[in-house]
Design a protein around this motif. Structure first.
Motif, PDB file in Angstrom:
ATOM      1  N   ARG A 193     133.191  11.170  33.758  1.00  0.00           N
ATOM      2  CA  ARG A 193     134.080  11.260  32.594  1.00  0.00           C
ATOM      3  C   ARG A 193     133.205  11.267  31.313  1.00  0.00           C
ATOM      4  NH1 ARG A 193     136.944   6.380  29.966  1.00  0.00           N
ATOM      5  NH2 ARG A 193     138.310   7.398  28.452  1.00  0.00           N
ATOM      6  N   MET A 194     133.603  12.081  30.364  1.00  0.00           N
ATOM      7  CA  MET A 194     132.853  12.176  29.108  1.00  0.00           C
ATOM      8  C   MET A 194     133.667  11.542  27.989  1.00  0.00           C
ATOM      9  SD  MET A 194     130.256  13.509  27.319  1.00  0.00           S
ATOM     10  CE  MET A 194     129.606  15.065  27.913  1.00  0.00           C
ATOM     11  N   VAL A 195     133.055  10.607  27.329  1.00  0.00           N
ATOM     12  CA  VAL A 195     133.656  10.059  26.094  1.00  0.00           C
ATOM     13  C   VAL A 195     132.661  10.370  24.957  1.00  0.00           C
ATOM     14  CG1 VAL A 195     134.412   8.005  24.859  1.00  0.00           C
ATOM     15  CG2 VAL A 195     134.874   8.225  27.314  1.00  0.00           C
ATOM     16  N   ALA A 196     133.070  11.223  24.056  1.00  0.00           N
ATOM     17  CA  ALA A 196     132.186  11.597  22.943  1.00  0.00           C
ATOM     18  C   ALA A 196     132.794  11.130  21.628  1.00  0.00           C
ATOM     19  CB  ALA A 196     131.982  13.096  22.913  1.00  0.00           C
ATOM     20  N   VAL A 197     132.025  10.354  20.901  1.00  0.00           N
ATOM     21  CA  VAL A 197     132.472   9.920  19.565  1.00  0.00           C
ATOM     22  C   VAL A 197     131.517  10.571  18.546  1.00  0.00           C
ATOM     23  CG1 VAL A 197     132.945   7.964  18.054  1.00  0.00           C
ATOM     24  CG2 VAL A 197     133.265   7.735  20.527  1.00  0.00           C
ATOM     25  N   LEU A 198     132.081  11.486  17.814  1.00  0.00           N
ATOM     26  CA  LEU A 198     131.245  12.330  16.952  1.00  0.00           C
ATOM     27  C   LEU A 198     131.552  12.087  15.460  1.00  0.00           C
ATOM     28  CD1 LEU A 198     131.819  15.660  18.931  1.00  0.00           C
ATOM     29  CD2 LEU A 198     130.034  13.968  19.310  1.00  0.00           C
ATOM     30  N   GLY A 199     130.522  11.760  14.743  1.00  0.00           N
ATOM     31  CA  GLY A 199     130.706  11.627  13.290  1.00  0.00           C
ATOM     32  C   GLY A 199     130.539  12.979  12.603  1.00  0.00           C
ATOM     33  N   ILE A 200     131.333  13.199  11.607  1.00  0.00           N
ATOM     34  CA  ILE A 200     131.243  14.479  10.889  1.00  0.00           C
ATOM     35  C   ILE A 200     131.702  14.290   9.441  1.00  0.00           C
ATOM     36  CG2 ILE A 200     133.573  15.255  11.570  1.00  0.00           C
ATOM     37  CD1 ILE A 200     132.310  18.100  11.864  1.00  0.00           C
ATOM     38  N   THR A 201     131.034  14.966   8.563  1.00  0.00           N
ATOM     39  CA  THR A 201     131.449  14.846   7.150  1.00  0.00           C
ATOM     40  C   THR A 201     132.737  15.638   6.924  1.00  0.00           C
ATOM     41  OG1 THR A 201     130.175  16.790   6.548  1.00  0.00           O
ATOM     42  CG2 THR A 201     129.063  14.663   6.343  1.00  0.00           C
ATOM     43  N   GLU A 202     133.405  15.299   5.877  1.00  0.00           N
ATOM     44  CA  GLU A 202     134.649  16.012   5.534  1.00  0.00           C
ATOM     45  C   GLU A 202     134.378  17.503   5.399  1.00  0.00           C
ATOM     46  OE1 GLU A 202     137.774  15.734   5.246  1.00  0.00           O
ATOM     47  OE2 GLU A 202     138.061  13.583   5.491  1.00  0.00           O
ATOM     48  N   ASN A 203     133.295  17.804   4.759  1.00  0.00           N
ATOM     49  CA  ASN A 203     132.966  19.202   4.535  1.00  0.00           C
ATOM     50  C   ASN A 203     132.695  19.925   5.843  1.00  0.00           C
ATOM     51  OD1 ASN A 203     132.680  21.262   2.691  1.00  0.00           O
ATOM     52  ND2 ASN A 203     130.444  20.996   2.531  1.00  0.00           N
ATOM     53  N   GLY A 204     131.943  19.254   6.714  1.00  0.00           N
ATOM     54  CA  GLY A 204     131.661  19.836   8.022  1.00  0.00           C
ATOM     55  C   GLY A 204     132.936  20.021   8.831  1.00  0.00           C
ATOM     56  N   TRP A 205     133.808  19.079   8.716  1.00  0.00           N
ATOM     57  CA  TRP A 205     135.078  19.148   9.444  1.00  0.00           C
ATOM     58  C   TRP A 205     135.895  20.359   8.996  1.00  0.00           C
ATOM     59  CZ3 TRP A 205     137.414  17.429  13.642  1.00  0.00           C
ATOM     60  CH2 TRP A 205     138.800  17.500  13.749  1.00  0.00           C
ATOM     61  N   ARG A 206     135.939  20.539   7.698  1.00  0.00           N
ATOM     62  CA  ARG A 206     136.736  21.652   7.164  1.00  0.00           C
ATOM     63  C   ARG A 206     136.197  22.999   7.633  1.00  0.00           C
ATOM     64  NH1 ARG A 206     137.184  18.361   2.565  1.00  0.00           N
ATOM     65  NH2 ARG A 206     135.277  19.253   1.647  1.00  0.00           N
ATOM     66  N   LYS A 207     134.916  23.051   7.896  1.00  0.00           N
ATOM     67  CA  LYS A 207     134.324  24.332   8.291  1.00  0.00           C
ATOM     68  C   LYS A 207     134.489  24.635   9.786  1.00  0.00           C
ATOM     69  CE  LYS A 207     130.816  24.698   4.717  1.00  0.00           C
ATOM     70  NZ  LYS A 207     129.393  24.661   4.409  1.00  0.00           N
ATOM     71  N   LEU A 208     134.871  23.645  10.538  1.00  0.00           N
ATOM     72  CA  LEU A 208     135.050  23.897  11.981  1.00  0.00           C
ATOM     73  C   LEU A 208     136.242  24.809  12.200  1.00  0.00           C
ATOM     74  CD1 LEU A 208     134.529  20.364  13.613  1.00  0.00           C
ATOM     75  CD2 LEU A 208     132.918  22.284  13.529  1.00  0.00           C
ATOM     76  N   PRO A 209     136.158  25.678  13.194  1.00  0.00           N
ATOM     77  CA  PRO A 209     137.325  26.524  13.482  1.00  0.00           C
ATOM     78  C   PRO A 209     138.498  25.688  14.004  1.00  0.00           C
ATOM     79  CG  PRO A 209     135.551  26.895  15.090  1.00  0.00           C
ATOM     80  CD  PRO A 209     135.009  25.987  14.050  1.00  0.00           C
ATOM     81  N   ASP A 210     139.680  26.235  13.829  1.00  0.00           N
ATOM     82  CA  ASP A 210     140.896  25.492  14.183  1.00  0.00           C
ATOM     83  C   ASP A 210     140.924  25.075  15.651  1.00  0.00           C
ATOM     84  OD1 ASP A 210     141.842  25.455  11.680  1.00  0.00           O
ATOM     85  OD2 ASP A 210     143.204  27.179  11.902  1.00  0.00           O
ATOM     86  N   ASN A 211     140.408  25.939  16.531  1.00  0.00           N
ATOM     87  CA  ASN A 211     140.487  25.586  17.959  1.00  0.00           C
ATOM     88  C   ASN A 211     139.711  24.309  18.257  1.00  0.00           C
ATOM     89  OD1 ASN A 211     138.031  26.938  17.471  1.00  0.00           O
ATOM     90  ND2 ASN A 211     137.819  27.419  19.669  1.00  0.00           N
ATOM     91  N   LEU A 212     138.632  24.084  17.528  1.00  0.00           N
ATOM     92  CA  LEU A 212     137.879  22.845  17.725  1.00  0.00           C
ATOM     93  C   LEU A 212     138.640  21.646  17.165  1.00  0.00           C
ATOM     94  CD1 LEU A 212     134.131  23.785  17.062  1.00  0.00           C
ATOM     95  CD2 LEU A 212     135.389  23.681  19.203  1.00  0.00           C
ATOM     96  N   HIS A 213     139.318  21.868  16.043  1.00  0.00           N
ATOM     97  CA  HIS A 213     140.168  20.788  15.501  1.00  0.00           C
ATOM     98  C   HIS A 213     141.188  20.375  16.556  1.00  0.00           C
ATOM     99  CE1 HIS A 213     139.508  21.928  10.968  1.00  0.00           C
ATOM    100  NE2 HIS A 213     138.445  21.357  11.537  1.00  0.00           N
TER     101      HIS A 213
END
Lengths: 1035, 235
Positions: free
Chosen positions: A343-363
């Motif tokens: 089982r994979m548990v991933a806790v990923l930190g990301i800046t607001e700006n980086g988050w906004r740039k991610l494509p919707d499918n990743l959101h």
């Protein structure tokens, strides 16, 4: 912790500060205890997947780890510095704790924590390799080799090559994208152009270029702030600012140069090129690191398979944005239910700006999304208690021994801190009473010295130049500066100094009244006053209190902070009692300070305080100068200053440019006259004027109004002389010198005008001076052109000179311009020896230097070269008179007179001349021998200039006078002498001379005809005789 | 002396000198005129001398009287001016000179007129006849020869009509032409009937028709082929 000798000393070791207070959370074995001991629990984490519910850190942990056996991909997003990294570290610590305590979800876990490290991908991947252990090395060899092979220069070159390849070859074929627009088809060639020579390729590889920044980010350490910036990307300027030296024809093709020109001229093309470059950059970085799009995914799939289906792989990544491969990383840890995998548990930190740039499918793929920044941070910063507790935990950790810290850390997963070092302090009671304390669960009290409960939050909110208040800002700019930077200040009782903190200085209205009342005496020096003002602002939020309340709160702090006692008695109030003070209680000010809530007043007061206290420039200084100039204009009796005419004084003090405040921001045109230095006196004056201006009734009827009024009075008393002198020319003698020049010029004009000595009677003398000059028709004649110019110049200046003298010496009523009366003494004094010491003194050229230029302008012309050589001009005039006399003498001598006694001989000459002309022209009785009409001479004859005895006499007198003058040269007599008769006669004599020449010529012509008789008579007789012979012949 | 004094003196002297200049001017003027008078009178006097046998005596006498008057006038003027030249400015002198001028002009005119009229009277009556004779046809060679001689003489004389013979040479030439003309006329027997007929026919009035009735005349007209030449008066 040091042993305290007295209350007020630092109760922590300065050396330990760096290990306790860092701007990134540390959770290594060595630092984990400190992290936990100082940790402030997150209470309001926003769960973005659940209608923005707010949860605690404990609830978050349970969300992730207690849930069903699902694949987890959790994001913690937030602005830099708001604690997302801290939260991820806490989750990791909590996970370790759970595993160590063998709780039900603590076993069978493989934990991989990827810190930001130095911010490079190399570092990030190295962390993964090292944490998974030897048995997993085979999976990551590919990554490891790729990263380790990179060096800076080669990496840059390789990245640029990869970028060119991505654009030219892989764009369509390998990446399956649509063809690159034809407008940027030369983009790849541009990246390669010039090769190893200094062409465009070198430009892209230059230091601080995008490629360089990317490489730095990938392989070199970077600061926290740099890591939290956006990953470097191509921007328009990278393509439009290629220096011409990189585009020389011998290095680049015409095609490349044309393309660069297109990029510069066509913004759409350039933006499209940037877009393509940035898209290609991601792939280029992958190629550079040896990772393909699915490499990371494949590697971690293999790892998960090796770990096996009954275990959990927990991956914590502080910030996926730093690697430039964020999408790859996120994809590698996407939730996937594949048989045979752990089982994979991933806790990923990301800046607001980086988050906004991610494509919707990743959101959408994320199972959990938490937010710690934004409103959450804002709410935290507005909570005085939370900020105080946050500070208190760090203070306690700093004070505690390592053992105490470990103990506290061990208890942190069961509640808040359980131990306060204050319990061991002898001054605990007094300290907590004076500076306040924070109480944690179970009655654990941590003292806030050297802060108060209000101070951390007030200072946080007072920080300048920050985007939003955050824990990191509090640590960096407040706590560290107080405990570390100000360590020495605390122990030398100079704490707090405002300059140590990058905060604004809000105004406390009526502070002058406070200082006047409580900070009197010599002990309260400027530094002490600044400190008490700073304390009042930030330690007790004095802007909301009356001055007596301020004094009450601050009084207990005076001694531990090394400040003098207040000069007036006040009742002590401890910070703990602050809430108990009723608004209408005995400490309430008797009457409200006027317009206390005026935002303009507060703003201007803050500017004034910053200017005075922090040494900053005075913002919006024009408003202060406006107040000052009105004050100066109205409060000083400028008419009492006899050195400067009232009209001039009023002109000078008229505008805002009259006063100049040291350190003012603006630098408008104009010349300042009165300097207001940066000192307390100036500050008080401006403050008083500001308050008066903002008072409702525009009078002193407000609290401490009389004190402020007194400040103005004191300033006036101390500075009136300076103010007077400020509008005096420099040096002061300039005005007196100028006045002297003006009077002498008027006197000179009067002598020119009247052509006689000035009267000796004082009244007549003055009248002569102020009589109008002359007009064009009766302008005094001069012989030399130089003196003519002087006369013309004096004529043009006369009225202004009279006005100037009147203005300087006239006496008007009040501030009215002088019109009726004048002080005659300076004039008569100036003209005392005018005749014997005849001159026109030249004023100092410095009359043109500054603001007094306009005042002294009437005499400005006397500084010119023409007046410097006035003596020479008199000499030339004298020479001119001599020349005229010579000409007259020549006339006489040419006419046959000896010229020894000119006037006598001229008398005879003119008489003879008159007789001659009578014969020539005839008179009423006889016809003239030679009428010879001549316009000019006829006029002279008609005017009886030759025949009239009186007129001849005037001429002869002028000759006598001129002869005496040239023999005994005196400038004054020269000016008094009117050469008009000489000049007229000079002209007339020329006409007469011409006329005599004409007469002479005509007589000669006549005489030529004489003697023309020849033999005509005898011839005639002979011829007649011949005729007569015919008679004889016939006879 | 000062320049002004000198000018004054010179100026004062001017009126007197101007007067003197005026006299001189008059003398010159009169001299020029007198010179002209003398020249004219000399010429006319010589012309009279050279034409005394051609011009009528009455006319010559008149002209000589006028020359004598002019000589008297000149003599008086000479004596008067010789005595006091300032007389030159007087009106009397001026009148005398005017008279002298008139006399001179008259002498010249009269001399020329007298010459012209005298010569014309001698040649005019032969001119028409000479024209007629020049047209004589067959059988008149002698007459024709004389007619040519007449014609030539007439032409020479005609040329001398406008001016009298101022020189002796001119006078001799004219006299010679006159003699040749006379010879030609006398040679042509102009006193015969036919001769008179010819003269009449050549005259202004023409010949009388009656004269044609004379057989000799008719015959000679016929012989000389003069039928279409003559003018005949029918009255």
């Amino acid at each position: 912790m040091p042993s305290l000798k007295k209350f007020g000393e630092a109760c922590w070791d300065r050396e330990r500060i760096s290990s306790v207070i860092t701007n990134v959370a540390k959770t290594s074995v060595d630092t984990g205890a400190v992290f936990l001991a100082s940790h402030s629990p997150f209470k309001s984490i926003i769960d973005c997947k659940s209608a923005s519910r707010k949860i605690s850190e404990k609830e978050l942990f349970n969300d992730i780890f207690v849930s069903e056996n699902k694949e987890i991909q959790a994001f913690v997003k937030g602005e830099p510095g708001t604690g997302k990294s801290h939260l991820i570290r806490w989750i990791k610590e909590r996970s370790l704790y759970e595993r160590k305590s063998k709780a039900k979800y603590g076993s069978n876990w493989e934990l991989v924590f990827v810190s930001r490290g130095n911010g490079s991908l190399k570092d990030a991947l190295t962390q993964i390799v090292s944490q998974l252990g030897q048995q997993y090395t085979g999976h990551i060899d590919k990554i490891k080799n790729a990263i380790e092979s990179l060096s800076e220069e080669t990496a840059k070159a390789k990245l640029l090559n990869e970028l060119a390849l991505e654009i030219e070859q892989r764009w369509e074929e390998e990446r399956g994208r649509e063809a690159i627009d034809s407008s940027i088809r030369d983009l790849g060639e541009l990246l390669r152009a010039g090769g190893n020579r200094s062409g465009p390729r070198s430009w892209f590889l230059r230091s601080d270029g995008v490629v360089d920044k990317v490489i730095q980010r990938l392989i070199n350490p970077s600061s926290v702030d740099e890591r939290e910036e956006d990953f470097p990307e191509f921007e328009v300027k990278e393509l439009t600012t290629i220096h011409s030296q990189y585009l020389r024809p011998e290095i680049t093709t015409q095609k490349v140069r044309d393309f660069v020109e297109d990029l510069i001229e066509e913004s759409d093309t350039c933006e499209l090129a940037c877009e393509v470059l940035n898209t290609a950059l991601k792939d280029a970085i992958r190629s550079l690191t040896g990772l393909t799009g699915s490499d990371l995914l494949d590697i971690f799939t293999d790892i998960r398979r090796q770990i096996g289906p009954n275990k959990n792989l927990v991956v914590f990544i502080e910030d996926v944005s730093v690697t430039g491969l964020d999408i790859d990383v996120i994809n590698a840890f996407e939730p996937r239910h594949v048989e045979g995998l752990c089982r994979m548990v991933a806790v990923l930190g990301i800046t607001e700006n980086g988050w906004r740039k991610l494509p919707d499918n990743l959101h959408q793929r994320a199972t959990h999304i938490y937010e710690v920044g934004g409103q959450n941070a804002e709410d935290w910063s507005n909570d005085t208690d939370e900020v105080a507790k946050f500070t208190a935990r760090y203070l306690n950790t700093l004070r505690c021994s390592e053992q105490d810290i470990n103990d506290i850390a061990n208890d942190r997963f069961t509640g808040d801190i359980k131990h306060s070092h204050c319990t061991m302090c002898a001054y605990r009671e007094e300290c907590h009473s004076v500076f306040g304390k924070v109480e944690f669960d179970g009655g654990v009290e941590v003292g806030l010295f050297p802060f108060t409960k209000d101070a951390p939050q007030a200072l946080l909110q007072g920080l300048t130049d920050i985007r939003y208040p955050s824990q990191r800002y509090l640590l960096d700019n407040i706590i560290t500066r107080a405990l570390d930077t100000s360590y020495q200040d605390i122990n030398t009782q100079k704490f707090p100094r405002m300059v140590a903190f990058p905060v604004d200085t809000p105004s406390i209205t009526g502070w002058t009244g406070f200082e006047n009342k409580y900070c009197g005496g010599t002990l309260w020096d400027k530094a002490s006053k600044l400190r008490i003002h700073f304390l009042a602002n930030y330690w007790i939020r004095g802007t909301e209190l009356s001055k007596d309340q301020i004094a009450g709160y601050l009084k207990p702090m005076l001694k531990p902070l090394g400040l003098p006692d207040f000069s007036s008695k006040t009742e002590e109030i401890s910070p703990g009692d602050k809430e108990k003070v009723e608004p209408d209680g005995p400490l309430k000010p008797p009457s409200p300070v006027p317009v206390k809530t005026d935002p303009e007043l507060e703003k201007l007061t803050a500017y004034l305080n910053d200017w005075f206290n922090k040494g900053t420039q005075l913002k919006e200084d024009s408003k202060f100068r406006e107040l000052l100039h009105v004050f100066l204009r109205k409060s000083i009796k400028w008419e009492d200053n006899r050195n400067v005419p009232i009209t001039e004084a009023l002109r000078l003090v008229k505008g805002r440019e009259f006063p100049r405040i040291e350190g003012q921001t603006a630098n408008p045109k104009g010349q300042y006259k009165l300097d207001f230095p940066k000192n307390e006196e100036t500050k008080k004056v401006i403050e008083a004027l500001l308050l008066l201006d903002k008072s409702e009734r525009k009078n002193w009827d407000f609290e401490d109004g009389e004190i402020h009024k007194r400040h103005l009075s004191m300033w006036l008393r101390n500075n009136k002389k300076n103010a007077y002198e400020s509008i005096d020319p420099e040096p002061k003698t300039l005005s007196a010198d100028s006045l002297q020049s003006a009077i002498q010029a008027l006197a000179l004009s009067a002598v020119f005008r009247d052509r006689k000595s000035l009267p000796l009677d004082p009244e007549d003398r003055l009248n002569a001076l102020f009589k109008p000059c002359w007009n064009e028709l009766n302008r005094p004649e001069q012989i030399s052109k130089e003196l003519k110019q002087i006369v013309g110049d004096l004529e043009s200046r006369n009225s202004k000179l009279r006005e100037f003298v009147l203005s300087e010496l006239g006496i008007g009523q009040g501030t009215a311009s002088p019109s009726d009366f004048i002080d005659p003494i300076p004039i008569l004094e100036c003209m005392r020896d005018f005749e014997s010491n005849f001159k026109l003194s030249q004023p100092d050229s410095r009359i043109n230097d500054s603001f007094w230029q306009k005042r002294l302008e009437p005499v400005k012309g006397f500084t010119k070269e023409a007046y410097k050589s006035l003596k020479d001009k008199f000499l030339k005039e004298n020479a001119g008179i001599k020349s005229v006399l010579l000409e007259i003498r020549d006339f006489a001598t040419q006419a046959g007179y000896e010229g020894k006694n000119l006037s006598t001989e001229l008398t005879q000459c003119l008489r003879d001349l008159s007789d001659l002309i009578l014969i020539q022209r005839g008179n009423g009785d006889s016809e003239g021998v030679l009428p010879l009409p001549s316009g000019e001479f006829d006029q002279i004859w008609r005017d009886e200039l030759l025949g009239d005895e009186g007129k001849r006499e005037a001429f002869l007198c002028a000759i006598d006078e001129a002869s005496n003058l040239v023999e005994k040269s005196s400038d004054y007599k020269l000016v008094s002498f009117d050469p008009i008769h000489l000049l007229k006669w000079k002209g007339w004599l020329r006409v007469i001379k011409d006329h005599l020449t004409l007469i002479d010529r005509e007589i000669s012509n006549e005489e030529k005809q004489f003697g023309g008789e020849g033999n005509s008579r005898s011839d005639l007789l002979e011829e007649l005789n011949n005729i007569a012979k015919h008679k004889l012949d016939r006879s | 002396m000062t320049k002004i004094s000198e000018l004054k003196d010179r100026l004062e002297a001017i009126p007197e000198k101007r007067k003197s200049i005026q006299e001189s001017s008059r003398i010159v003027n009169y001299y020029r005129k007198t010179l002209s008078f003398r020249s004219t009178i000399d010429s006319m006097s010589k012309a009279i001398d050279n034409s005394v046998d051609i011009v009528e005596h009455e006319k010559i006498d008149y002209i000589l009287s006028q020359i004598n008057a002019a000589a008297n006038k000149a003599e008086k003027l000479h004596d008067s001016l010789e005595k006091d030249i300032s007389e030159i400015s007087t009106d009397h002198t001026e009148t005398e000179f005017l008279k002298l001028s008139d006399l001179t002009a008259r002498i010249s005119t009269k001399t020329k007129d007298a010459w012209k009229s005298s010569l014309e009277s001698r040649i005019n009556k032969w001119e028409s006849l000479a024209e007629v004779l020049m047209q004589l046809g067959k059988g008149s060679s002698e007459i024709k020869k004389q007619a040519n001689k007449l014609k030539l003489s007439l032409r020479n004389l005609t040329e001398k009509i406008s001016e009298p013979p101022y020189s002796k040479c001119d006078g001799d030439s004219i006299r010679k032409s006159l003699e040749e003309m006379a010879d030609a006329i006398s040679s042509m027997d102009l006193d015969s009937v036919f001769g008179r007929f010819l003269q009449a026919a050549a005259s202004q009035q023409g010949a009388s028709i009656d004269s044609l009735e004379d057989l000799l005349v008719s015959k000679q007209i016929k012989d000389y082929g003069l039928q279409d030449v003559f003018r005949v008066t029918l009255k």
